[in-house]
Each structure stands twice: as C-alpha cells, then as structure tokens.
Design an enzyme around this catalytic site. Structure first.
Site, PDB file in Angstrom:
ATOM      1  CB  CYS A 380      -0.851  -0.110   1.100  1.00 39.31           C
ATOM      2  SG  CYS A 380      -2.319   1.185   1.003  1.00 39.31           S
ATOM      3  CG  HIS A 513      -3.463  -3.842   3.213  1.00 38.35           C
ATOM      4  ND1 HIS A 513      -2.718  -3.258   4.146  1.00 38.35           N
ATOM      5  CD2 HIS A 513      -4.201  -2.522   2.748  1.00 38.35           C
ATOM      6  CE1 HIS A 513      -2.613  -1.853   4.158  1.00 38.35           C
ATOM      7  NE2 HIS A 513      -3.551  -1.454   3.323  1.00 38.35           N
ATOM      8  CD  GLU A 515      -1.442  -6.477   5.323  1.00 39.15           C
ATOM      9  OE1 GLU A 515      -1.413  -5.369   5.679  1.00 39.15           O
ATOM     10  OE2 GLU A 515      -1.106  -6.750   3.826  1.00 39.15           O
TER      11      GLU A 515
END
Length: 538
Positions: A380, A513, A515
């Site tokens: 990001c 993102h 994750e």
C-alpha cells in the site's frame, strides 16, 4: 436454528477473548459444524477506520469493505471463514442507526431509550444472517463492569431469554493472577468478576481462566463453588509460546466437548489437530531463521501490524523457516544508520500507513534494498514510497511526491480525482475521512510472464484494499523504460496495483493488503515467495 455463544471478559482487558473465540470456532468446525464469529465493540466510534493504531491497533478490512476490529483477523485465520460487514458492530454504529430512524419518525413519536431501542438493535445485529449457521459466537469487547459495555451485556441477557436458554451459552474469560512474592495463584478477581456479571443477570455456563501457570485442582474447585459453575466447565488456559498452540490447549481441556454437551449435541466427526501440531512444530523448533525488517511508524505497538506479522509467520511456515521480525521506527531511522541497522537483514518490508511522518526513513530504506539487491516488499503506502524513490533517483524527477503530504511537488501519487490523464493536478473534493477510502476486495489483472503472475499462478486476482491515494497511471511508460514494470493493473487499466523491478532478485510493491487473506493453514503466495527470497538471500 443457530445456537449462540456469548464470550465476555473480566478483571482486565486484552486477555485473549478473540483468540479464545477463534480457537473454539475451529474446534467446533473440526467436529463438523458451521460457525460464524462476531464482535460487538462498545466504543462510540462508528468504526475503527479513523482511530490511531496506537489507540486501537490494526484496522482489519473485510472483502465487502468493512473497517473492523483486528479480532476479525484472528477469526478468519483460525476458522477459514471470511468475515462480513455484518460481523462487527460498535456502539457508535448502533446509536447512529437508532438516531437516524428517530429523525425519520420511525419510532412514531416514542421516547427513544437504551432499553428497548438500543438493546433491540443489538439483538437484531446478533441474529442477522445467522439462519444457516450451526453456531454464532459473539465476543463482547471490553470487560464486564465497563459503563460502555452495559447495553451489550443487557442485550445478550435479553437475547438468551428470547431464544431460550437451551440455545444460548455464556462463556466468561477471566484472569487468575500469579503473585510471585507469595508464590500464590489468586481466584478472588475471578469470583468478583463473575459476581459483577451475575448482578447484571447473567450466570456464566463456562469460565475460562487465563493464567501464566497451571491452576491447581483445589483452586478450580474453589472457582466452581463460588461461581456456581460445574468443575468440568472451569477451563484452564495457560500462556502459550505461540498463538497457534491455543486450539490444542483448549482441545486438551475439552472446551469444545463441554460446549456440545451443553447444547446436547454430539460430534459429527473426530477433531483433527494435526495441522496445528505441524505448524507449531515449525514455528517453535525450526533452526533455520531469516531476519525481516519491518520499517514503519507504528512499530512500537505490535498490534498495529498484527495481520502482517502473522502473514510473515505463515510465509515462514510454508518455507520451514523461523521468521525473526526486526521492527524499525521510520521516524527515528537516520540515513547514516541505515547500513548498520540493515546489516543482517534478509528482507525489507514497508507496510501500509498514512501521512508524512517517517517518509524519509522509508524512502532511504527502499533505496538501500534496491541498490543492494535485498528482497523488498512494499504494501500500500510502501508501494507508493517505492514509486517515489524510483522516480526521484532513476527518472530524475526530484520533486516527485504524493499529494497526501506535499501539495507543491509533482503528484506521482494522488487522490484519483486530483489528477487527469496528462498528470496535471485538478481540485479534489472535501469529504469525511471515513468516506473517501477505496475499501474491500477488487480485481487486478496480472502481466503475462511477470514475476507476480508466476507467484500467484493466475492472470486475475482479487485482493483487499484500504487507501485513498493511487499511483498516477500517466507515468507508467517512463517507469517501465527504466526497468520498473507495472505488472498488475485494475481491469480498466486505469489504476496500477502492482510494481516490480526487472533487474532485481525480488522487489515487489502492491497497492493492496495481501496480509488480510493469509492464513496459517493456507499461507498467502506473496508472503511465501517473499520469505523464500529472503531465505535465499546472501
């Protein structure tokens, strides 16, 4: 009909209600049941989207674009079920909904009160979209006794009466402290916490006792006696070395079986804990290690990058290597110290963030990774900083910047409504901070034969976003001529989603993102590849 499990906390906060709920969800799933987990947060913010990470920790984003509590990340990682907007509610959201209805006259002139209007809205949230589930686990944020949590506790008391006690179970998680000076374990805080809960009208059916040491049987009997709970339902949870041991700890204590017994249900199949045993063995006993530097401005608080920490651990599990996280504060990172601080680092990661603070340290660290061929992952804001570093040092655009923190420079990064095709700035519009984000899951198409397409093994991916600013597509050709490839774009070719360096072993930036989609039993391919590159770096 769904059965409801309410998880409350006592004595102190941050005891692990979220992890306990997530572990129980996995155990019930492994017994053949469908489970959904929800979080009821008592703070007055509508959502955590505009809260400081130092105040709240990470903001977890769902596929459908909700900014939620980090506990929903635990829920997803343990249960494997993607959360929805309807799985997280706050006092702020509840009050906003009720007041909006009042302004529209939907209460027909009645006096709007906490009971029944606020509590009824909470009960509607609990029951919404739950008909297909076998179990709905609802975690109540904060601790019993907090003024903020009273409407929620009252609502779940009423809810249990509405659905019938045979369809609702109360679990209370408390601290059983160990006093080093007297070498004693104390049960009195738990007794008082349960007393507080009972004074509100709720008798816990199961008590989970969090302690740093095993709790002797005599102490468990004492808790059973004074709290009016069957001794079998006094569950011990001792501090574990890694959170992924938690499901095995609760399995050993037969928490899942006690829940099924309460509801007069039987296990549909034997529980399988072997996957968890396998990953904890890798985490705890692997001799091979890699050092990954996370360079950000919220590194002092571990919860600020919770999903990121876990995703890196998952990448380590997939590569059978232990990942050591080295946290570096980008605000304090001096140019003269970069070489020294990154000396034994095998991979550099710049996470998401906002604002100008710490940008210089991040940009210099990215330059160090690029020049020294160190595996680099920018997420990001981290990707945007990589774009700025490359523009300044490789394209010779010395005033390249982001309009987020510099309105005078060349806006390589800007709000999508701040630039046009020719790169010129146009005036944006002012909106509430909570309403200007690109949130949730979006498609991205990957360039053929690119590094990223080989990592994903796909031409089209779907990832979660949380950002206001975008890379200006007008500069794409200039970047690619110098070796920075825009290897992932939005389906309409207007928004750069992924960049990678042509002449670098592993240098990737992503606007999303990843994750948020990584799980211990299904590591995200991007983190697996990043850790593999770090493992091979010399």
């Amino acid at each position: 009909m769904a059965r409801y499990i309410f998880v409350t906390g006592g004595v102190v906060s941050s005891l692990g209600k979220g992890l306990s709920s997530a572990s129980l969800a996995y155990l019930l799933q492994s017994r053949g049941y469908k489970v959904r987990i929800r979080k009821l947060d008592p703070y007055l913010n509508v959502d955590p989207g505009t809260m400081s990470p130092f105040q709240h920790g990470e903001v977890f984003v769902t596929d459908d674009g909700a900014e939620t509590d980090l506990d929903l990340g635990h829920y997803e990682r343990f249960s494997g079920v993607s959360a929805k907007k309807s799985d997280n509610i706050t006092t702020g959201k509840i009050y906003s909904d009720v007041l909006r209805k009042e302004r529209k006259g939907e209460y027909l002139g009645k006096t709007v009160q906490v009971i029944p209007h606020i509590t009824d809205r909470i009960k509607q949230f609990i029951k919404h979209d739950s008909s297909k589930e076998d179990f709905v686990i609802c975690e109540i944020g904060g601790i019993v006794g907090d003024i903020e949590s009273l409407p929620f506790v009252e609502a779940i008391r009423q809810f249990a009466n509405d659905v019938g006690k045979k369809n609702a179970l109360f679990i209370h998680l408390t601290l059983v402290p160990y006093l080093k000076a007297s070498d004693e374990i104390k049960t009195k805080p738990t007794q008082h916490s349960v007393k507080e809960l009972r004074s509100i009208g709720i008798q816990p059916d199961i008590i989970i006792c969090r302690s740093e040491r095993p709790i002797p049987l005599d102490h468990r009997k004492k808790i059973s006696l004074f709290c009016n709970v069957d001794i079998k339902n006094v569950i011990e949870t001792v501090d574990v070395r890694t959170i992924y041991e938690a499901p095995m700890s609760f399995f050993k204590e037969k928490l899942d079986l006690q829940v099924l017994n309460y509801f007069k249900l039987k296990s549909k199949k034997p529980a399988n804990l072997n996957p968890w045993k396998k990953i904890t063995k890798i985490i705890l006993h692997n001799k091979k290690q890699v050092n990954i530097a996370i360079i950000g401005k919220y590194v002092e608080l571990k919860d600020a990058y919770k999903s990121l920490d876990e995703a890196l651990t998952h990448g380590g599990i997939d590569n059978k290597v232990k990942v050591n996280l080295v946290r570096i504060d980008s605000e304090k990172l001096k140019i003269s110290e970069i070489k020294k601080k990154l000396k034994n680092i095998s991979g550099i990661l710049i996470p998401g963030g906002f604002g100008k603070r710490g940008t210089d340290g991040k940009i210099e660290a990215i330059k160090h990774a690029r020049l020294n061929k160190i595996p680099f992952l920018g997420i990001c804001y981290g990707m945007q900083m990589a774009i700025i570093e490359f523009a300044r040092n490789q394209l010779n655009l010395k005033n390249a910047t982001s309009s987020e923190f510099d309105k005078k420079g060349l806006p390589i990064i800007g709000l999508i409504n701040e630039w046009t095709k020719d790169g010129k700035k146009i005036k944006g519009t002012d909106k509430d901070l909570g309403g200007t984000m690109r949130l949730g899951s979006y498609d991205a198409k990957l360039k053929d034969n690119s590094k990223i397409s080989k990592i994903y093994k796909s031409k089209l991916i779907k990832e979660r976003h949380r950002h206001r600013y975008e890379v200006n597509i007008a500069f794409k050709d200039k970047f690619e001529k110098k070796g920075m490839i825009f290897s992932g774009l939005s389906p309409d070719n207007k928004l750069p989603e992924i960049i990678e360096l042509k002449n670098h072993p592993w240098f990737i930036g992503v606007q999303f993102h990843p994750e948020f989609k990584s799980r211990p039993l299904a590591p995200h391919p991007l983190f697996s590849s990043f850790i593999k590159a770090a493992k091979n770096h010399k």
